[in-house]
Design a protein around this motif. Sequence first.
Motif: not given
Lengths: 116, 113
Positions: A3-27
Amino acid sequence: AQTVTQSQPEMSVQEAETVTLSCTYDTSESDYYLFWYKQPPSRQMILVIRQEAYKQQNATENRFSVNFQKAAKSFSLKISDSQLGDAAMYFCAYRAVHSGNTPLVFGKGTRLSVIA
Amino acid sequence: DTAVSQTPKYLVTQMGNDKSIKCEQNLGHDTMYWYKQDSKKFLKIMFSYNNKELIINETVPNRFSPKSPDKAHLNLHINSLELGDSAVYFCASSHIAGEETQYFGPGTRLLVL
């Protein structure tokens, strides 16, 4: 089953800034591949970055990099210097390494908005 | 120089009809897939073919029948369409072995009325 889980349905970031999207998985597998795909409004699935589980070094593609923590089963995507064109759905995906072909298992996606 | 192509891109049809979606890849890959993306954007594998042979057949109604005339083509035929079949269907391809990335077609948006 994997299974793969992305816990953030939505994210926003200002132009030129940095953003991190999360993902965890089970195997229970020790050898596998991890991917981030981008799906803009055009609907096309575009490969952003790929990581082989046997490699300790984090993959990097220009402004995109990952933080792969195998023991924690975590695979986050960092987007640096965000651009308006980065706005899209981002899907984390897992693929086991077996003999023969194996399909991708996807997370539910994170919708990224980029604010000008 | 399109890598993975699908036709049609949009398909609007009535309940009960039969329709087909075609997929072609010019990447020389030996494995092709069909994925379904539902209204909540969730992507799930439906079928996988390797060299014209069915390898994976997930829990999909038998109204869905994939056909691979050769390893560059994988078509999806759907009989007796239902409202719940409305979705985006993606074709993808890859090499069978190792770390090969799957490359996706542009998707076919199916709307059943």
